[in-house]
Design an enzyme around this catalytic site. Sequence first.
Site, PDB file in Angstrom:
ATOM      1  N   ASP A  50       0.393  -0.982   0.047  1.00  0.00           N
ATOM      2  CA  ASP A  50       0.225   0.095   0.115  1.00  0.00           C
ATOM      3  C   ASP A  50       0.528   1.187   0.233  1.00  0.00           C
ATOM      4  OD1 ASP A  50      -1.817   1.901   0.677  1.00  0.00           O
ATOM      5  OD2 ASP A  50      -2.916   1.270   1.927  1.00  0.00           O
ATOM      6  N   SER A 117      -4.518  14.459 -14.717  1.00  0.00           N
ATOM      7  CA  SER A 117      -5.216  14.289 -15.672  1.00  0.00           C
ATOM      8  C   SER A 117      -6.158  15.056 -16.342  1.00  0.00           C
ATOM      9  CB  SER A 117      -6.482  13.387 -15.023  1.00  0.00           C
ATOM     10  OG  SER A 117      -7.620  13.123 -15.701  1.00  0.00           O
ATOM     11  N   TYR A 148     -11.081  14.606  -7.561  1.00  0.00           N
ATOM     12  CA  TYR A 148     -10.448  13.434  -8.562  1.00  0.00           C
ATOM     13  C   TYR A 148      -9.418  14.180  -9.686  1.00  0.00           C
ATOM     14  CZ  TYR A 148      -8.335  10.935 -12.135  1.00  0.00           C
ATOM     15  OH  TYR A 148      -7.499  10.341 -13.064  1.00  0.00           O
ATOM     16  N   LYS A 152      -5.008  15.541  -9.006  1.00  0.00           N
ATOM     17  CA  LYS A 152      -4.716  15.383  -9.591  1.00  0.00           C
ATOM     18  C   LYS A 152      -3.750  16.747  -9.779  1.00  0.00           C
ATOM     19  CE  LYS A 152      -4.905  11.715 -11.740  1.00  0.00           C
ATOM     20  NZ  LYS A 152      -3.921  10.877 -11.225  1.00  0.00           N
ATOM     21  N   ASN A 177      -8.104  10.422 -21.348  1.00  0.00           N
ATOM     22  CA  ASN A 177      -9.674   9.461 -21.772  1.00  0.00           C
ATOM     23  C   ASN A 177      -8.763   8.164 -22.478  1.00  0.00           C
ATOM     24  OD1 ASN A 177     -11.321   9.850 -20.311  1.00  0.00           O
ATOM     25  ND2 ASN A 177     -11.424  11.589 -22.452  1.00  0.00           N
ATOM     26  N   ALA A 192     -16.229   5.064 -20.213  1.00  0.00           N
ATOM     27  CA  ALA A 192     -17.267   4.273 -21.104  1.00  0.00           C
ATOM     28  C   ALA A 192     -17.144   3.747 -22.823  1.00  0.00           C
ATOM     29  CB  ALA A 192     -17.151   6.355 -21.676  1.00  0.00           C
ATOM     30  N   GLN A 217     -22.502  15.113 -25.215  1.00  0.00           N
ATOM     31  CA  GLN A 217     -21.698  15.090 -24.719  1.00  0.00           C
ATOM     32  C   GLN A 217     -20.054  15.348 -25.645  1.00  0.00           C
ATOM     33  OE1 GLN A 217     -23.577  13.161 -23.713  1.00  0.00           O
ATOM     34  NE2 GLN A 217     -22.395  12.140 -22.159  1.00  0.00           N
ATOM     35  N   ARG A 282     -14.517  18.123 -24.117  1.00  0.00           N
ATOM     36  CA  ARG A 282     -13.187  18.451 -24.016  1.00  0.00           C
ATOM     37  C   ARG A 282     -12.904  17.057 -24.836  1.00  0.00           C
ATOM     38  NH1 ARG A 282     -12.820  15.503 -18.644  1.00  0.00           N
ATOM     39  NH2 ARG A 282     -12.703  17.382 -17.719  1.00  0.00           N
TER      40      ARG A 282
HETATM   41  P1  NAD Z   1      -5.837   1.914 -12.760  1.00  0.00           P
HETATM   42  O1  NAD Z   1      -6.732   1.823 -11.869  1.00  0.00           O
HETATM   43  O2  NAD Z   1      -6.156   0.932 -13.669  1.00  0.00           O
HETATM   44  O3  NAD Z   1      -4.274   1.796 -12.244  1.00  0.00           O
HETATM   45  C1  NAD Z   1      -4.006   2.756 -10.918  1.00  0.00           C
HETATM   46  C2  NAD Z   1      -3.324   1.086 -10.075  1.00  0.00           C
HETATM   47  O4  NAD Z   1      -3.622   1.608  -9.037  1.00  0.00           O
HETATM   48  C3  NAD Z   1      -4.287   0.240  -9.777  1.00  0.00           C
HETATM   49  O5  NAD Z   1      -3.711  -1.487 -10.014  1.00  0.00           O
HETATM   50  C4  NAD Z   1      -4.237  -0.643  -8.159  1.00  0.00           C
HETATM   51  O6  NAD Z   1      -4.347  -1.031  -7.755  1.00  0.00           O
HETATM   52  C5  NAD Z   1      -3.292   1.539  -7.975  1.00  0.00           C
HETATM   53  N1  NAD Z   1      -3.759   1.167  -6.471  1.00  0.00           N
HETATM   54  C6  NAD Z   1      -4.338   2.875  -6.628  1.00  0.00           C
HETATM   55  N2  NAD Z   1      -4.537   2.626  -4.485  1.00  0.00           N
HETATM   56  C7  NAD Z   1      -3.095   2.345  -4.340  1.00  0.00           C
HETATM   57  C8  NAD Z   1      -2.481   2.209  -3.010  1.00  0.00           C
HETATM   58  N3  NAD Z   1      -2.625   2.492  -2.217  1.00  0.00           N
HETATM   59  N4  NAD Z   1      -0.973   1.293  -3.390  1.00  0.00           N
HETATM   60  C9  NAD Z   1      -0.364   0.843  -4.186  1.00  0.00           C
HETATM   61  N5  NAD Z   1      -1.577   0.879  -5.386  1.00  0.00           N
HETATM   62  C10 NAD Z   1      -2.356   1.603  -5.410  1.00  0.00           C
HETATM   63  O7  NAD Z   1      -6.057   3.084 -13.916  1.00  0.00           O
HETATM   64  P2  NAD Z   1      -4.848   3.302 -14.410  1.00  0.00           P
HETATM   65  O8  NAD Z   1      -6.357   3.917 -15.952  1.00  0.00           O
HETATM   66  O9  NAD Z   1      -4.330   2.251 -15.159  1.00  0.00           O
HETATM   67  O10 NAD Z   1      -4.303   4.929 -14.870  1.00  0.00           O
HETATM   68  C11 NAD Z   1      -2.785   5.313 -14.391  1.00  0.00           C
HETATM   69  C12 NAD Z   1      -3.203   6.386 -13.635  1.00  0.00           C
HETATM   70  O11 NAD Z   1      -3.413   7.279 -14.954  1.00  0.00           O
HETATM   71  C13 NAD Z   1      -3.502   6.988 -12.784  1.00  0.00           C
HETATM   72  O12 NAD Z   1      -2.880   8.004 -11.818  1.00  0.00           O
HETATM   73  C14 NAD Z   1      -5.016   7.753 -13.413  1.00  0.00           C
HETATM   74  O13 NAD Z   1      -5.635   8.800 -12.538  1.00  0.00           O
HETATM   75  C15 NAD Z   1      -4.395   8.560 -14.760  1.00  0.00           C
HETATM   76  N6  NAD Z   1      -5.207   8.829 -15.774  1.00  0.00           N
HETATM   77  C16 NAD Z   1      -5.884   7.552 -15.916  1.00  0.00           C
HETATM   78  C17 NAD Z   1      -6.496   8.049 -17.188  1.00  0.00           C
HETATM   79  C18 NAD Z   1      -7.287   6.992 -17.797  1.00  0.00           C
HETATM   80  O14 NAD Z   1      -7.746   6.811 -18.817  1.00  0.00           O
HETATM   81  N7  NAD Z   1      -7.205   5.583 -18.184  1.00  0.00           N
HETATM   82  C19 NAD Z   1      -7.526   9.634 -17.246  1.00  0.00           C
HETATM   83  C20 NAD Z   1      -6.055  10.448 -16.677  1.00  0.00           C
HETATM   84  C21 NAD Z   1      -5.268  10.290 -15.533  1.00  0.00           C
END
Ligand code: NAD
Length: 316
Positions: A50, A117, A148, A152, A177, A192, A217, A282
Amino acid sequence: MKKIAVLGGGGFIGNHLIKRLKQNIVHIVAVDLKYPEFDKTMADEFIIGDLRNQEFVKKILAIHFDEVYQLAADMGGAGYIFVGENDADIMHNSAQININVAECLKNTKTRVFYSSSACIYPEENQMDAQNPNCAEASAFPANPDSEYGWEKLFSERLYLSYYRNYGLDVRIARFHNIFGPLAAYEGGREKAPAAIVRKVALAKDGDEIEVWGSGYQTRSFLYIDECLEGILRLMESDIIMPINIGSAEMVTINELTAMVIGISGKTLTIKNIDGPVGVNGRCSDNKLIANKLQWQPNFPLHKGMEILYNWVHSKL
Ligand code: NAD
């Protein structure tokens, strides 16, 4: 050999990133609360733990990494981040992870990537669905439409203040996205594209597909491979300021749904229903990335959605 840590390496982007990084000879340590859901990790070491726990993060980052990719966050699709009931957890959990990571990397030579993000952009600049303003410089005065997005923005500023005061070698991307195979497509945290693909893949001719909001949207969606390309190019650059990594191909959500219906070959109609939708419009503004990196994404949305459709279809 380059030593790399991928925090959030069990997540969608982290898991894909590890595979991409392993195309070179590197040693990768992944950290997450869980293993990748749909894949076997290619990380050399995978540590379950964690990242909110500062002692744990100190231990992980006690050895020198050349690069750290910080992707861990408490996140999900609109059904998780825009409904209000997860706000405290989202802010607390993600902020705590970033505070720990920034603090443990100060005064090191590690280059750290932070995944911000498009959700940081001010709500009022995204009211007109056809003309959203997501240029990097428009982030302030700040008014993200979700907690959220506020977290960020806070964490971007956190890393930038560690850069100014402690020389932290940071690179920051604002993802728009990201989609592709090996991501959640059910359970409440799906985005989505995967949710629409699942609904269409499960439907029978003549069914209605429920789509949240008016359907007018707009958004842009970036295929995962191009997101990885953008991350790697940004990490090789000397750009400290946050930069958009997203597609400039803007579509309405109903157009996206019609595209998926077309891919499926089924005869379906769209029914727009109430639901959490976020801002009206967006789309990634790619002027800065094109100018700074002499590169921008150009993989067609339709091709990416076909790949996603085939993958989700195979899972159902
Ligand atoms: P995801 O949720 O698949 O991956 C995030 C990972 O972080 C998960 O596997 C989760 O278990 C892990 N995590 C959360 N809390 C934790 C903790 N306390 N300790 C250890 N691990 C922990 O998300 P993703 O789509 O792979 O996104 C990756 C990053 O990119 C994130 O920071 C997200 O906010 C950012 N982001 C993603 C998108 C998108 O479209 N996917 C868009 C904008 C920003």
